[in-house]
Design a protein around this motif. Structure first.
Motif, PDB file in Angstrom:
ATOM      1  N   GLN A  36       0.338  -1.482   0.278  1.00 48.84           N
ATOM      2  CA  GLN A  36      -0.282   0.128   0.290  1.00 48.84           C
ATOM      3  C   GLN A  36       0.899   1.232  -0.313  1.00 48.84           C
ATOM      4  O   GLN A  36       0.648   2.097  -0.682  1.00 48.84           O
ATOM      5  CB  GLN A  36      -0.788  -0.095   1.256  1.00 48.84           C
ATOM      6  N   GLU A  37       1.834   0.923   0.544  1.00 45.13           N
ATOM      7  CA  GLU A  37       2.659   2.519   0.818  1.00 45.13           C
ATOM      8  C   GLU A  37       4.102   2.753  -0.521  1.00 45.13           C
ATOM      9  O   GLU A  37       3.617   3.490  -0.750  1.00 45.13           O
ATOM     10  CB  GLU A  37       4.002   2.397   1.999  1.00 45.13           C
ATOM     11  N   LEU A  38       4.051   1.823  -1.081  1.00 45.15           N
ATOM     12  CA  LEU A  38       4.707   1.917  -2.819  1.00 45.15           C
ATOM     13  C   LEU A  38       3.847   1.630  -3.684  1.00 45.15           C
ATOM     14  O   LEU A  38       4.124   2.646  -4.194  1.00 45.15           O
ATOM     15  CB  LEU A  38       5.733   0.215  -2.739  1.00 45.15           C
ATOM     16  N   MET A  39       2.971   1.529  -3.389  1.00 44.01           N
ATOM     17  CA  MET A  39       1.672   2.497  -4.222  1.00 44.01           C
ATOM     18  C   MET A  39       1.075   4.005  -3.969  1.00 44.01           C
ATOM     19  O   MET A  39       1.473   4.366  -5.318  1.00 44.01           O
ATOM     20  CB  MET A  39      -0.212   1.669  -4.164  1.00 44.01           C
ATOM     21  N   HIS A  40       0.928   4.771  -3.050  1.00 48.67           N
ATOM     22  CA  HIS A  40       0.654   5.708  -2.784  1.00 48.67           C
ATOM     23  C   HIS A  40       2.402   6.121  -3.451  1.00 48.67           C
ATOM     24  O   HIS A  40       2.455   7.737  -3.576  1.00 48.67           O
ATOM     25  CB  HIS A  40       0.717   5.637  -1.187  1.00 48.67           C
ATOM     26  N   GLU A  41       3.823   5.868  -3.434  1.00 49.77           N
ATOM     27  CA  GLU A  41       4.534   6.229  -3.633  1.00 49.77           C
ATOM     28  C   GLU A  41       4.694   6.654  -5.261  1.00 49.77           C
ATOM     29  O   GLU A  41       4.823   7.147  -5.774  1.00 49.77           O
ATOM     30  CB  GLU A  41       5.503   5.294  -3.163  1.00 49.77           C
ATOM     31  N   LEU A  42       3.957   5.697  -6.024  1.00 50.27           N
ATOM     32  CA  LEU A  42       3.868   5.806  -7.442  1.00 50.27           C
ATOM     33  C   LEU A  42       2.770   6.243  -7.938  1.00 50.27           C
ATOM     34  O   LEU A  42       2.665   6.846  -9.201  1.00 50.27           O
ATOM     35  CB  LEU A  42       3.535   4.436  -7.763  1.00 50.27           C
ATOM     36  N   GLY A  43       1.813   6.992  -6.849  1.00 50.32           N
ATOM     37  CA  GLY A  43       0.205   8.278  -6.999  1.00 50.32           C
ATOM     38  C   GLY A  43      -0.304   7.164  -7.573  1.00 50.32           C
ATOM     39  O   GLY A  43      -1.442   7.815  -7.982  1.00 50.32           O
ATOM     40  N   PHE A  44      -1.039   5.891  -7.093  1.00 45.47           N
ATOM     41  CA  PHE A  44      -1.954   5.019  -7.494  1.00 45.47           C
ATOM     42  C   PHE A  44      -2.699   5.199  -5.732  1.00 45.47           C
ATOM     43  O   PHE A  44      -2.006   5.313  -5.065  1.00 45.47           O
ATOM     44  CB  PHE A  44      -1.576   3.885  -7.327  1.00 45.47           C
ATOM     45  N   ASP A  45      -4.261   5.488  -5.854  1.00 47.69           N
ATOM     46  CA  ASP A  45      -4.780   5.692  -4.213  1.00 47.69           C
ATOM     47  C   ASP A  45      -5.489   3.988  -4.588  1.00 47.69           C
ATOM     48  O   ASP A  45      -5.967   3.569  -5.011  1.00 47.69           O
ATOM     49  CB  ASP A  45      -6.518   5.970  -5.351  1.00 47.69           C
ATOM     50  N   TYR A  46      -4.445   3.432  -3.282  1.00 46.17           N
ATOM     51  CA  TYR A  46      -5.829   1.935  -3.250  1.00 46.17           C
ATOM     52  C   TYR A  46      -4.855   1.966  -1.467  1.00 46.17           C
ATOM     53  O   TYR A  46      -4.800   2.856  -1.000  1.00 46.17           O
ATOM     54  CB  TYR A  46      -3.853   1.623  -3.662  1.00 46.17           C
ATOM     55  N   ASP A  47      -6.019   1.427  -1.464  1.00 41.60           N
ATOM     56  CA  ASP A  47      -6.980   1.425   0.210  1.00 41.60           C
ATOM     57  C   ASP A  47      -6.707  -0.628   0.012  1.00 41.60           C
ATOM     58  O   ASP A  47      -7.903  -1.149   0.461  1.00 41.60           O
ATOM     59  CB  ASP A  47      -7.694   1.481   0.497  1.00 41.60           C
ATOM     60  N   GLY A  48      -5.546  -0.991   0.462  1.00 40.24           N
ATOM     61  CA  GLY A  48      -6.121  -2.487   0.999  1.00 40.24           C
ATOM     62  C   GLY A  48      -6.803  -2.854   2.275  1.00 40.24           C
ATOM     63  O   GLY A  48      -7.243  -4.198   1.677  1.00 40.24           O
ATOM     64  N   LYS A  49      -6.798  -2.961   3.091  1.00 40.30           N
ATOM     65  CA  LYS A  49      -8.342  -3.025   3.452  1.00 40.30           C
ATOM     66  C   LYS A  49      -9.306  -3.535   2.814  1.00 40.30           C
ATOM     67  O   LYS A  49     -10.158  -3.884   3.395  1.00 40.30           O
ATOM     68  CB  LYS A  49      -7.939  -2.194   5.095  1.00 40.30           C
ATOM     69  N   LYS A  50      -9.385  -2.319   2.232  1.00 32.86           N
ATOM     70  CA  LYS A  50     -10.798  -1.351   1.489  1.00 32.86           C
ATOM     71  C   LYS A  50     -11.004  -2.439   0.316  1.00 32.86           C
ATOM     72  O   LYS A  50     -11.687  -3.161   0.171  1.00 32.86           O
ATOM     73  CB  LYS A  50     -11.430  -0.317   1.554  1.00 32.86           C
ATOM     74  N   ASN A  51      -9.859  -2.722  -0.334  1.00 31.98           N
ATOM     75  CA  ASN A  51      -9.981  -4.050  -1.605  1.00 31.98           C
ATOM     76  C   ASN A  51      -9.801  -5.418  -0.599  1.00 31.98           C
ATOM     77  O   ASN A  51     -11.342  -6.527  -1.499  1.00 31.98           O
ATOM     78  CB  ASN A  51      -8.369  -3.452  -2.196  1.00 31.98           C
ATOM     79  N   ILE A  52      -9.517  -5.514   0.709  1.00 33.17           N
ATOM     80  CA  ILE A  52     -10.063  -7.329   0.503  1.00 33.17           C
ATOM     81  C   ILE A  52     -11.247  -6.980   1.083  1.00 33.17           C
ATOM     82  O   ILE A  52     -12.084  -7.897   1.247  1.00 33.17           O
ATOM     83  CB  ILE A  52      -9.426  -7.784   2.361  1.00 33.17           C
TER      84      ILE A  52
END
Length: 226
Positions: free
Chosen positions: A57-73
């Protein structure tokens, strides 16, 4: 020449480009990426996390993507729950006698094709393969014990439970005979002391399944081996 080692920033950019290529930038799921990424070309998820020292999740934010692992699960769990609910709703159709007969027949075919011999496996396979659930079938009076009775009526022999339930009597006998011949064994005592019981049926299993006494089994094996 050996491939030049890429820097952390280059690996990040490679990862970002692969996510975009896969078209999952709106929801860059690690699970989806793991299944779809180009191996040997794009960085693996584990490799990227290792070199960056970040969580996904941290890496996705670093790359500029909006990603919430908990929400995805959570969303995945909701989708699975919705699928199960739909299947349960389909089970309501079993109040129709024609539908019930059809599903029961399909369940019997499933038992035969998959060599199912226990209730736990049957429940899993019904839930995965049929347009109903095991719970729904049970409510209509079709437990696994009931299916065992119906199976015997349809196919002419009972569902065999236990470790060797998927093997016919002749298959078990041939397994023992081939093993004895291959290992130059001349009697059942030698056979029982040399086999791996997780891989081969014991003489006790053979006598019980074949309905023979120990001497009768021994004699039949000797006649085949001679």
């Amino acid at each position: 020449m050996p491939k030049a080692k890429r820097s952390v920033e280059e690996i990040k950019q490679d990862l970002k480009q692969e996510i975009i290529r896969l078209g999952i930038q709106d929801n860059p799921s690690r699970t989806v990426y793991q299944k779809e990424y180009q191996r040997g070309v794009a960085p693996s998820p584990n490799g990227a996390l290792k070199v960056t020292g970040m969580k996904w999740q941290e890496l996705m934010h670093e790359l500029g993507f909006d990603y919430d692992g908990k929400k995805n699960i959570s969303n995945n769990a909701k989708r699975e729950s919705a699928k199960l609910s739909m299947r349960r709703e389909k089970g309501l159709r079993l109040t129709n006698p024609d539908n019930l007969r059809y599903v029961v027949d399909e369940a019997l075919k499933l038992i035969n094709e998959k060599k199912i011999n226990d209730a736990v496996t049957f429940e899993k396979m019904v839930n995965l393969n049929l347009d109903t659930t095991y719970q729904t079938l049970s409510k209509h009076g079709y437990s696994f014990e009931k299916f065992k009775e119906l199976y015997a009526q349809k196919y002419g022999y009972k569902i065999r439970s236990g470790k060797w339930g998927d093997k016919s009597n002749i298959e078990l006998f041939n397994m023992a005979a081939k093993y004895m011949k291959k290992n130059n064994l001349t009697n059942l005592r030698q056979y029982d002391t040399s086999i791996d019981r997780d891989a081969m049926p014991s003489s006790r299993v053979l006598t019980r399944r074949l309905g023979l006494t120990y001497p009768e089994l021994s004699q039949q094996l000797k006649s085949v081996l001679s």
